[in-house]
Design a protein around this motif. Structure first.
Motif, PDB file in Angstrom:
ATOM      1  N   ALA A 163     -37.254 -23.896 -17.737  1.00 51.56           N
ATOM      2  CA  ALA A 163     -36.047 -24.710 -17.901  1.00 51.56           C
ATOM      3  C   ALA A 163     -35.238 -24.237 -19.102  1.00 51.56           C
ATOM      4  O   ALA A 163     -34.003 -24.270 -19.088  1.00 51.56           O
ATOM      5  CB  ALA A 163     -36.427 -26.180 -18.064  1.00 51.56           C
ATOM      6  N   LYS A 164     -35.933 -23.769 -20.148  1.00 48.50           N
ATOM      7  CA  LYS A 164     -35.235 -23.279 -21.339  1.00 48.50           C
ATOM      8  C   LYS A 164     -34.470 -22.013 -21.024  1.00 48.50           C
ATOM      9  O   LYS A 164     -33.315 -21.841 -21.462  1.00 48.50           O
ATOM     10  CB  LYS A 164     -36.252 -23.036 -22.445  1.00 48.50           C
ATOM     11  N   ASP A 165     -35.100 -21.092 -20.262  1.00 45.72           N
ATOM     12  CA  ASP A 165     -34.420 -19.847 -19.895  1.00 45.72           C
ATOM     13  C   ASP A 165     -33.229 -20.115 -18.985  1.00 45.72           C
ATOM     14  O   ASP A 165     -32.215 -19.407 -19.042  1.00 45.72           O
ATOM     15  CB  ASP A 165     -35.397 -18.902 -19.210  1.00 45.72           C
ATOM     16  N   ALA A 166     -33.356 -21.130 -18.132  1.00 44.01           N
ATOM     17  CA  ALA A 166     -32.255 -21.448 -17.218  1.00 44.01           C
ATOM     18  C   ALA A 166     -31.194 -22.306 -17.873  1.00 44.01           C
ATOM     19  O   ALA A 166     -30.148 -22.573 -17.267  1.00 44.01           O
ATOM     20  CB  ALA A 166     -32.800 -22.160 -15.978  1.00 44.01           C
ATOM     21  N   GLY A 167     -31.438 -22.752 -19.098  1.00 34.92           N
ATOM     22  CA  GLY A 167     -30.456 -23.561 -19.805  1.00 34.92           C
ATOM     23  C   GLY A 167     -30.332 -24.967 -19.253  1.00 34.92           C
ATOM     24  O   GLY A 167     -29.258 -25.572 -19.348  1.00 34.92           O
ATOM     25  N   ILE A 168     -31.426 -25.503 -18.694  1.00 35.90           N
ATOM     26  CA  ILE A 168     -31.390 -26.851 -18.113  1.00 35.90           C
ATOM     27  C   ILE A 168     -31.649 -27.872 -19.214  1.00 35.90           C
ATOM     28  O   ILE A 168     -32.648 -27.781 -19.939  1.00 35.90           O
ATOM     29  CB  ILE A 168     -32.442 -27.001 -16.995  1.00 35.90           C
ATOM     30  N   THR A 169     -30.770 -28.830 -19.366  1.00 34.58           N
ATOM     31  CA  THR A 169     -30.911 -29.904 -20.350  1.00 34.58           C
ATOM     32  C   THR A 169     -30.667 -31.244 -19.661  1.00 34.58           C
ATOM     33  O   THR A 169     -30.166 -31.297 -18.537  1.00 34.58           O
ATOM     34  CB  THR A 169     -29.915 -29.730 -21.507  1.00 34.58           C
ATOM     35  N   GLY A 170     -31.021 -32.297 -20.355  1.00 35.18           N
ATOM     36  CA  GLY A 170     -30.771 -33.619 -19.781  1.00 35.18           C
ATOM     37  C   GLY A 170     -31.692 -34.667 -20.364  1.00 35.18           C
ATOM     38  O   GLY A 170     -32.461 -34.420 -21.306  1.00 35.18           O
ATOM     39  N   ARG A 171     -31.614 -35.845 -19.808  1.00 31.60           N
ATOM     40  CA  ARG A 171     -32.407 -36.976 -20.275  1.00 31.60           C
ATOM     41  C   ARG A 171     -33.225 -37.512 -19.112  1.00 31.60           C
ATOM     42  O   ARG A 171     -32.676 -37.817 -18.045  1.00 31.60           O
ATOM     43  CB  ARG A 171     -31.477 -38.058 -20.821  1.00 31.60           C
ATOM     44  N   VAL A 172     -34.528 -37.647 -19.333  1.00 34.13           N
ATOM     45  CA  VAL A 172     -35.452 -38.161 -18.319  1.00 34.13           C
ATOM     46  C   VAL A 172     -35.846 -39.577 -18.727  1.00 34.13           C
ATOM     47  O   VAL A 172     -36.318 -39.787 -19.854  1.00 34.13           O
ATOM     48  CB  VAL A 172     -36.701 -37.267 -18.191  1.00 34.13           C
ATOM     49  N   PHE A 173     -35.649 -40.529 -17.808  1.00 37.64           N
ATOM     50  CA  PHE A 173     -36.025 -41.918 -18.077  1.00 37.64           C
ATOM     51  C   PHE A 173     -37.412 -42.176 -17.490  1.00 37.64           C
ATOM     52  O   PHE A 173     -37.636 -41.973 -16.295  1.00 37.64           O
ATOM     53  CB  PHE A 173     -35.004 -42.876 -17.466  1.00 37.64           C
ATOM     54  N   ILE A 174     -38.312 -42.624 -18.370  1.00 38.71           N
ATOM     55  CA  ILE A 174     -39.706 -42.848 -18.003  1.00 38.71           C
ATOM     56  C   ILE A 174     -40.015 -44.346 -18.109  1.00 38.71           C
ATOM     57  O   ILE A 174     -39.557 -45.027 -19.028  1.00 38.71           O
ATOM     58  CB  ILE A 174     -40.661 -42.057 -18.914  1.00 38.71           C
ATOM     59  N   THR A 175     -40.790 -44.851 -17.140  1.00 40.62           N
ATOM     60  CA  THR A 175     -41.291 -46.219 -17.201  1.00 40.62           C
ATOM     61  C   THR A 175     -42.811 -46.181 -17.261  1.00 40.62           C
ATOM     62  O   THR A 175     -43.443 -45.342 -16.610  1.00 40.62           O
ATOM     63  CB  THR A 175     -40.833 -47.041 -15.975  1.00 40.62           C
ATOM     64  N   PHE A 176     -43.390 -47.074 -18.068  1.00 38.93           N
ATOM     65  CA  PHE A 176     -44.847 -47.144 -18.173  1.00 38.93           C
ATOM     66  C   PHE A 176     -45.240 -48.554 -18.583  1.00 38.93           C
ATOM     67  O   PHE A 176     -44.401 -49.377 -18.980  1.00 38.93           O
ATOM     68  CB  PHE A 176     -45.381 -46.106 -19.178  1.00 38.93           C
ATOM     69  N   VAL A 177     -46.535 -48.846 -18.462  1.00 37.46           N
ATOM     70  CA  VAL A 177     -47.066 -50.180 -18.751  1.00 37.46           C
ATOM     71  C   VAL A 177     -48.165 -50.047 -19.801  1.00 37.46           C
ATOM     72  O   VAL A 177     -49.012 -49.147 -19.713  1.00 37.46           O
ATOM     73  CB  VAL A 177     -47.617 -50.849 -17.482  1.00 37.46           C
ATOM     74  N   ILE A 178     -48.159 -50.946 -20.785  1.00 33.58           N
ATOM     75  CA  ILE A 178     -49.256 -51.076 -21.740  1.00 33.58           C
ATOM     76  C   ILE A 178     -50.076 -52.290 -21.307  1.00 33.58           C
ATOM     77  O   ILE A 178     -49.571 -53.417 -21.321  1.00 33.58           O
ATOM     78  CB  ILE A 178     -48.741 -51.232 -23.176  1.00 33.58           C
ATOM     79  N   ASP A 179     -51.305 -52.051 -20.834  1.00 30.58           N
ATOM     80  CA  ASP A 179     -52.104 -53.126 -20.235  1.00 30.58           C
ATOM     81  C   ASP A 179     -52.752 -54.006 -21.306  1.00 30.58           C
ATOM     82  O   ASP A 179     -52.482 -53.865 -22.515  1.00 30.58           O
ATOM     83  CB  ASP A 179     -53.153 -52.535 -19.287  1.00 30.58           C
ATOM     84  N   GLN A 180     -53.651 -54.903 -20.854  1.00 33.74           N
ATOM     85  CA  GLN A 180     -54.297 -55.861 -21.767  1.00 33.74           C
ATOM     86  C   GLN A 180     -55.217 -55.184 -22.768  1.00 33.74           C
ATOM     87  O   GLN A 180     -55.567 -55.786 -23.782  1.00 33.74           O
ATOM     88  CB  GLN A 180     -55.087 -56.909 -20.970  1.00 33.74           C
ATOM     89  N   LYS A 181     -55.608 -53.940 -22.496  1.00 31.15           N
ATOM     90  CA  LYS A 181     -56.457 -53.209 -23.429  1.00 31.15           C
ATOM     91  C   LYS A 181     -55.658 -52.289 -24.340  1.00 31.15           C
ATOM     92  O   LYS A 181     -56.245 -51.549 -25.149  1.00 31.15           O
ATOM     93  CB  LYS A 181     -57.494 -52.391 -22.663  1.00 31.15           C
ATOM     94  N   GLY A 182     -54.340 -52.280 -24.198  1.00 32.27           N
ATOM     95  CA  GLY A 182     -53.493 -51.453 -25.039  1.00 32.27           C
ATOM     96  C   GLY A 182     -53.326 -50.032 -24.538  1.00 32.27           C
ATOM     97  O   GLY A 182     -52.702 -49.215 -25.232  1.00 32.27           O
ATOM     98  N   LYS A 183     -53.842 -49.723 -23.331  1.00 32.00           N
ATOM     99  CA  LYS A 183     -53.751 -48.351 -22.816  1.00 32.00           C
ATOM    100  C   LYS A 183     -52.488 -48.187 -21.984  1.00 32.00           C
ATOM    101  O   LYS A 183     -52.019 -49.130 -21.341  1.00 32.00           O
ATOM    102  CB  LYS A 183     -54.984 -48.038 -21.971  1.00 32.00           C
ATOM    103  N   VAL A 184     -51.967 -46.953 -21.987  1.00 31.45           N
ATOM    104  CA  VAL A 184     -50.761 -46.637 -21.226  1.00 31.45           C
ATOM    105  C   VAL A 184     -51.145 -46.351 -19.775  1.00 31.45           C
ATOM    106  O   VAL A 184     -52.082 -45.580 -19.506  1.00 31.45           O
ATOM    107  CB  VAL A 184     -50.031 -45.430 -21.840  1.00 31.45           C
ATOM    108  N   SER A 185     -50.445 -46.977 -18.816  1.00 33.18           N
ATOM    109  CA  SER A 185     -50.743 -46.788 -17.387  1.00 33.18           C
ATOM    110  C   SER A 185     -49.444 -46.865 -16.589  1.00 33.18           C
ATOM    111  O   SER A 185     -48.385 -47.215 -17.122  1.00 33.18           O
ATOM    112  CB  SER A 185     -51.726 -47.863 -16.894  1.00 33.18           C
ATOM    113  N   ASP A 186     -49.564 -46.524 -15.310  1.00 34.02           N
ATOM    114  CA  ASP A 186     -48.429 -46.605 -14.362  1.00 34.02           C
ATOM    115  C   ASP A 186     -47.218 -45.838 -14.880  1.00 34.02           C
ATOM    116  O   ASP A 186     -46.078 -46.329 -14.844  1.00 34.02           O
ATOM    117  CB  ASP A 186     -48.043 -48.066 -14.094  1.00 34.02           C
ATOM    118  N   VAL A 187     -47.429 -44.612 -15.349  1.00 33.04           N
ATOM    119  CA  VAL A 187     -46.323 -43.796 -15.841  1.00 33.04           C
ATOM    120  C   VAL A 187     -45.583 -43.193 -14.647  1.00 33.04           C
ATOM    121  O   VAL A 187     -46.204 -42.631 -13.749  1.00 33.04           O
ATOM    122  CB  VAL A 187     -46.841 -42.686 -16.775  1.00 33.04           C
TER     123      VAL A 187
END
Length: 236
Positions: A163-187
């Motif tokens: 992507a760097k060589d092709a000059g591709i830039t942008g913004r990626v929107f990510i959604t995730f959940v922090i469960d009852q144990k504090g771990k990241v899931s459902d990314v």
């Protein structure tokens, strides 16, 4: 002496008159011939005698009626139950055999226990905290978590070479959940960069690598909390 012709008796002068009279007579004859009708004599048709027509005699047939159905059989006699005292011996007591082995055994399956999935909140009373932010004053904990979260993503994101060589830039929107144990899931990717699949994968990888948080709480119970964050890819 030559005979002298009188002009009064000269018929050549009256030729036209005679011709017209002849035409009138001829037309009269033709019209009379068209209007002439002839009728043939019709012979007597005779009289129709009533005796000549024989009355057709329709034979009377009798319909055979089927015999009535036989009467239904009488009902079986009802058995009379004889009530005896407990201490009286009953003659001809029927034997009850164990037929449990001959009967099909019906197995009732117990319904599976339905586990209700915990509700996912966007905002709770106590938001999840990035490691170390729990030591901050309560008013600064949320800001500390946001700052550390952005810092972790910025320090651990690797720009994909293709992507760097092709000059591709942008913004990626990510959604995730922090469960009852504090771990990241459902990314997952909410919105990616056009033609930048490598950027989407890198953003998912970085978020999945987040450390364990202090779980959020709602009404005194630990709760799942969903986050939506942008990951920026820019070339300098």
């Amino acid at each position: 002496m030559e005979p002298k012709k009188s002009p009064k008796v000269n018929l050549e002068k009256k030729r036209g008159l005679f011709f017209q009279i002849g035409l009138v007579i001829t037309l009269g004859v033709v019209l009379a011939a068209f209007n002439y009708r002839s009728y043939e004599e019709v012979s007597d048709l005779g009289t129709l005698a009533a005796a000549d027509i024989e009355d057709e005699i329709i034979p009377i047939t009798m319909q055979n009626t089927p015999p009535p159905p036989p009467p239904p059989p009488p009902p079986p006699p009802q058995e009379i139950l004889e009530i005896v005292e407990d201490d009286k011996e009953i003659e001809n007591e029927a034997e009850i055999q164990d037929s449990e082995a001959d009967m099909d055994t019906e197995i009732f399956e117990q319904p599976e226990e339905v586990i209700e999935e915990a509700e996912i909140f966007m905002i709770v009373e106590n938001m999840p905290l990035y490691p170390g932010c729990e030591n901050k004053p309560k008013s600064e904990r949320d800001a500390c978590t946001q700052l550390e979260l952005q810092r972790f993503i910025a320090n651990n994101t690797v720009y994909p070479p293709m992507a760097k060589d092709a000059g591709i830039t942008g913004r990626v929107f990510i959604t995730f959940v922090i469960d009852q144990k504090g771990k990241v899931s459902d990314v997952a990717v909410l919105k990616g960069v056009a033609g930048g699949k490598a950027l989407d994968k890198e953003a998912v990888r970085v978020v999945e690598a987040l450390p364990t948080f202090t779980p959020g709480e709602q009404r005194g119970k630990k709760a799942k909390v969903r986050y939506n964050i942008p990951v920026n890819f820019t070339l300098r």
